[in-house]
Design a protein around this motif. Structure first.
Motif, PDB file in Angstrom:
ATOM      1  N   PHE A  59       0.824  -1.212   0.000  1.00 24.63           N
ATOM      2  CA  PHE A  59       0.000   0.000   0.000  1.00 24.63           C
ATOM      3  C   PHE A  59       0.857   1.260   0.000  1.00 24.63           C
ATOM      4  CE2 PHE A  59      -3.935  -2.097   2.119  1.00 24.63           C
ATOM      5  CZ  PHE A  59      -4.370  -2.527   0.887  1.00 24.63           C
ATOM      6  N   ALA A  60       1.907   1.284   0.819  1.00 22.84           N
ATOM      7  CA  ALA A  60       2.779   2.456   0.866  1.00 22.84           C
ATOM      8  C   ALA A  60       3.514   2.639  -0.465  1.00 22.84           C
ATOM      9  CB  ALA A  60       3.771   2.337   2.018  1.00 22.84           C
ATOM     10  N   PHE A  64       3.208   5.786  -2.913  1.00 25.69           N
ATOM     11  CA  PHE A  64       4.443   6.488  -3.260  1.00 25.69           C
ATOM     12  C   PHE A  64       4.528   6.694  -4.767  1.00 25.69           C
ATOM     13  CE2 PHE A  64       9.014   6.613  -4.193  1.00 25.69           C
ATOM     14  CZ  PHE A  64       9.415   7.632  -3.344  1.00 25.69           C
ATOM     15  N   VAL A  65       4.214   5.661  -5.531  1.00 27.20           N
ATOM     16  CA  VAL A  65       4.268   5.759  -6.992  1.00 27.20           C
ATOM     17  C   VAL A  65       3.186   6.715  -7.501  1.00 27.20           C
ATOM     18  CG1 VAL A  65       3.914   4.461  -9.131  1.00 27.20           C
ATOM     19  CG2 VAL A  65       5.367   3.527  -7.337  1.00 27.20           C
ATOM     20  N   PHE A  66       1.984   6.630  -6.931  1.00 26.83           N
ATOM     21  CA  PHE A  66       0.898   7.520  -7.359  1.00 26.83           C
ATOM     22  C   PHE A  66       1.247   8.977  -7.100  1.00 26.83           C
ATOM     23  CE2 PHE A  66      -1.551   4.010  -8.376  1.00 26.83           C
ATOM     24  CZ  PHE A  66      -2.822   4.359  -8.786  1.00 26.83           C
ATOM     25  N   CYS A  69       4.401  10.095  -9.396  1.00 24.04           N
ATOM     26  CA  CYS A  69       4.070  10.303 -10.810  1.00 24.04           C
ATOM     27  C   CYS A  69       2.905  11.257 -11.005  1.00 24.04           C
ATOM     28  CB  CYS A  69       3.763   8.961 -11.474  1.00 24.04           C
ATOM     29  SG  CYS A  69       5.173   7.863 -11.512  1.00 24.04           S
ATOM     30  N   ASP A  70       2.429  11.846  -9.939  1.00 22.65           N
ATOM     31  CA  ASP A  70       1.329  12.818  -9.957  1.00 22.65           C
ATOM     32  C   ASP A  70       0.042  12.208 -10.518  1.00 22.65           C
ATOM     33  OD1 ASP A  70       0.429  15.357  -9.258  1.00 22.65           O
ATOM     34  OD2 ASP A  70       0.672  16.112 -11.296  1.00 22.65           O
ATOM     35  N   LEU A  71      -0.148  10.916 -10.301  1.00 26.82           N
ATOM     36  CA  LEU A  71      -1.358  10.249 -10.764  1.00 26.82           C
ATOM     37  C   LEU A  71      -2.554  10.582  -9.882  1.00 26.82           C
ATOM     38  CD1 LEU A  71       0.079   6.726 -11.628  1.00 26.82           C
ATOM     39  CD2 LEU A  71      -0.590   8.532 -13.207  1.00 26.82           C
TER      40      LEU A  71
END
Length: 151
Positions: A59-60, A64-66, A69-71
């Motif tokens: 989940f973390a 972090f990726v979201f 990457c500004d998703l």
């Protein structure tokens, strides 16, 4: 086509690295690393409690990726502040319960280390929940007054 991709790549890289240097980025990265260390401690001791570390690490990492990457700004049907708050609050509560159970059982040194690190993870996730509480971030400020218009 290639030139436009080449020109946009530094901007994307800059956005990714700027989040990873932010307070939230460092906090999420610390959560991922701490979950990984707790996972190793639990797996060495053949305990049944390692699934919490795996789930929270995933989940973390996803958040972090979201964020990196500004998703989160492109997917608007999810309330990201509330999602992050509940993720970290539930993780803090589950780590607290798991750590207390593990420390009370105390079957070995790696279990003890995992329990102590679980308490540290409780503090880390609790701090994350505290700083991401959405209602705390919606404070209203007083309207500026104009000193030239006096009473």
């Amino acid at each position: 086509m290639v030139d436009s991709e080449r020109l946009s790549a530094p901007g994307c890289w800059l956005a990714c690295t700027s989040f990873s240097r932010s307070k939230k980025g460092i906090l999420l990265f610390a959560e991922i690393i701490l979950c990984l260390v707790i996972l190793v401690c639990f797996s060495v001791s053949t305990s049944d409690c390692f699934s919490l570390s795996v789930i929270e690490m995933i989940f973390a990492a996803v958040l972090f990726v979201f964020y990196m990457c500004d998703l989160h700004s492109k997917i608007s049907f999810i309330s990201w502040p509330w999602t992050d708050f509940f993720r970290s609050l539930i993780a803090a509560i589950l780590y607290l319960i798991t750590s207390i159970v593990v420390l009370v059982e105390g079957r070995g040194s790696s279990i003890f280390v995992a329990g102590v690190l679980g308490l540290l993870a409780t503090l880390l996730f609790g701090y994350d929940a505290y700083i991401t509480f959405p209602l705390k971030q919606q404070r209203h400020t007083a309207a500026p007054t104009d000193p030239t218009n006096g009473p």
